[in-house]
Motif scaffolding. Structure first.
Motif, short mmCIF file in Angstrom:
data_model
loop_
_atom_site.label_atom_id
_atom_site.label_comp_id
_atom_site.label_asym_id
_atom_site.label_seq_id
_atom_site.Cartn_x
_atom_site.Cartn_y
_atom_site.Cartn_z
N MET A 86 0.84 -1.20 0.00
CA MET A 86 0.00 0.00 0.00
C MET A 86 0.87 1.25 0.00
O MET A 86 0.54 2.24 -0.64
CB MET A 86 -0.92 0.02 1.22
CG MET A 86 -2.08 -0.95 1.14
SD MET A 86 -3.28 -0.48 -0.13
CE MET A 86 -4.13 0.83 0.71
N ARG A 87 1.97 1.22 0.73
CA ARG A 87 2.85 2.39 0.78
C ARG A 87 3.40 2.71 -0.61
O ARG A 87 3.49 3.87 -1.00
CB ARG A 87 3.98 2.17 1.77
CG ARG A 87 3.52 2.20 3.20
CD ARG A 87 4.69 2.08 4.16
NE ARG A 87 4.22 1.90 5.51
CZ ARG A 87 3.97 2.89 6.35
NH1 ARG A 87 4.12 4.13 5.96
NH2 ARG A 87 3.56 2.64 7.57
N GLU A 88 3.78 1.68 -1.35
CA GLU A 88 4.27 1.89 -2.71
C GLU A 88 3.14 2.42 -3.60
O GLU A 88 3.37 3.31 -4.42
CB GLU A 88 4.82 0.58 -3.27
CG GLU A 88 5.43 0.72 -4.65
CD GLU A 88 5.92 -0.59 -5.22
OE1 GLU A 88 6.51 -0.54 -6.31
OE2 GLU A 88 5.68 -1.66 -4.62
N ARG A 89 1.95 1.91 -3.41
CA ARG A 89 0.79 2.40 -4.16
C ARG A 89 0.60 3.89 -3.95
O ARG A 89 0.48 4.67 -4.89
CB ARG A 89 -0.47 1.65 -3.72
CG ARG A 89 -1.76 2.17 -4.33
CD ARG A 89 -2.94 1.73 -3.50
NE ARG A 89 -4.18 1.64 -4.25
CZ ARG A 89 -5.34 1.38 -3.69
NH1 ARG A 89 -5.44 1.15 -2.39
NH2 ARG A 89 -6.43 1.31 -4.41
N LYS A 90 0.57 4.31 -2.68
CA LYS A 90 0.35 5.73 -2.37
C LYS A 90 1.49 6.59 -2.89
O LYS A 90 1.26 7.68 -3.40
CB LYS A 90 0.15 5.92 -0.87
CG LYS A 90 -1.17 5.34 -0.38
CD LYS A 90 -1.45 5.68 1.05
CE LYS A 90 -0.36 5.19 1.95
NZ LYS A 90 -0.59 5.48 3.36
N ARG A 91 2.72 6.10 -2.78
CA ARG A 91 3.86 6.87 -3.29
C ARG A 91 3.72 7.10 -4.80
O ARG A 91 3.90 8.22 -5.28
CB ARG A 91 5.17 6.13 -2.99
CG ARG A 91 6.41 6.89 -3.51
CD ARG A 91 7.69 6.09 -3.28
NE ARG A 91 7.71 4.79 -3.92
CZ ARG A 91 7.95 4.58 -5.22
NH1 ARG A 91 8.16 5.60 -6.04
NH2 ARG A 91 7.95 3.36 -5.72
N LEU A 92 3.37 6.06 -5.53
CA LEU A 92 3.22 6.21 -6.98
C LEU A 92 2.03 7.10 -7.35
O LEU A 92 2.11 7.89 -8.29
CB LEU A 92 3.09 4.83 -7.64
CG LEU A 92 4.36 3.99 -7.65
CD1 LEU A 92 4.07 2.59 -8.19
CD2 LEU A 92 5.46 4.67 -8.45
N MET A 93 0.94 6.97 -6.60
CA MET A 93 -0.22 7.84 -6.86
C MET A 93 0.19 9.30 -6.65
O MET A 93 -0.13 10.17 -7.47
CB MET A 93 -1.39 7.47 -5.96
CG MET A 93 -2.03 6.13 -6.32
SD MET A 93 -3.24 5.56 -5.09
CE MET A 93 -4.64 6.58 -5.51
N ASP A 94 0.93 9.56 -5.58
CA ASP A 94 1.40 10.92 -5.30
C ASP A 94 2.33 11.42 -6.40
O ASP A 94 2.20 12.56 -6.86
CB ASP A 94 2.15 10.98 -3.96
CG ASP A 94 1.25 10.83 -2.75
OD1 ASP A 94 0.01 10.80 -2.92
OD2 ASP A 94 1.79 10.73 -1.64
#
Length: 178
Positions: A86-94
Motif C-alpha cells: 500500500m505504501r508503494e501504491r500511495k507513493r506512486l499515486m502521489d
C-alpha cells in the motif's frame, strides 16, 4: 494537461455518490486530464474510471497485488500498475499526480486525504489538495478540524491548505491550477 489523483470509496455506497464519481470522471476526461486512481473497478472508483474512459479520458490505476482480487482490479485501465505494498501504491499515486481531489469515502480515503494534505502543509509538495463535498458528507469533520484550530492543534495555515468546494467545476479548476 495534468494528471489528477482522485480518492474515493471502493465500497458499497448510495447511488448519488456513484453518480458524483462518474461526473468527476467525465469532467476530468472532457478537460483532457489523466485520472490516477486506486486501480479498482467497483463502486465510486469504478464509476470514476468507467465514465472517464467513456468520455475519451486516459486512466492510470495503481493497486497493490493483495487487493487485485478483493477490489476487483480495473483491468480496463489504460495503465494498470500493480505494487507490492500500500505504501508503494500511495507513493506512486502521489508521484503521478499534479493535483488531488477527494470525494466521499471511508477510512482508506480519509487516510489518503490526510497524508496528501499533511505532505502539502509540510512542504513536501506544492500540489493542490481539494475536498469535493457537494452533499456535506465531510461537514462534521470540517467542523471538528475548525474547532481544533481554536485549541492550537490545527493551524489556520494548514486549514487554508485544504481547498474545500461543493462544485465539480471548481474542484477541477482548483486541482489543475498550476
Amino acid at each position: 494537461m495534468s494528471a489528477v489523483c482522485v480518492y474515493c470509496s471502493s465500497g458499497t455506497v448510495e447511488q448519488r455518490f456513484i453518480d458524483l464519481a462518474a461526473e468527476v470522471g467525465t469532467a476530468l476526461a472532457e478537460a483532457g486530464h489523466t485520472i490516477v486512481s486506486g486501480g479498482g473497478n467497483i463502486s465510486m472508483m469504478g464509476a470514476l474510471v468507467t465514465a472517464a474512459r467513456a468520455a475519451g479520458g486516459h486512466t492510470v490505476g495503481i493497486i497493490p497485488r493483495s487487493l487485485m482480487d478483493r477490489e476487483v482490479a480495473d483491468l480496463g485501465s489504460d495503465e494498470l500498475v500493480v505494487t507490492e505494498t500500500m505504501r508503494e501504491r500511495k507513493r506512486l499515486m502521489d508521484e503521478r499526480a499534479d493535483g488531488f481531489i477527494t470525494l466521499p469515502g471511508g477510512i482508506g480515503t480519509l487516510e489518503e486525504l490526510f497524508e496528501t494534505w499533511t505532505g502539502g502543509y509540510l512542504g513536501m509538495h506544492d500540489k493542490p489538495v481539494v475536498l469535493l463535498d457537494p452533499f456535506d458528507f465531510y461537514a462534521p469533520l470540517l467542523t471538528w478540524l475548525r474547532e481544533l484550530s481554536t485549541t492550537g492543534f490545527v493551524s489556520q495555515r494548514s486549514l487554508d491548505r485544504l481547498l474545500v468546494t461543493s462544485s465539480v467545476d471548481e474542484a477541477l479548476e482548483l486541482a489543475t491550477r498550476g
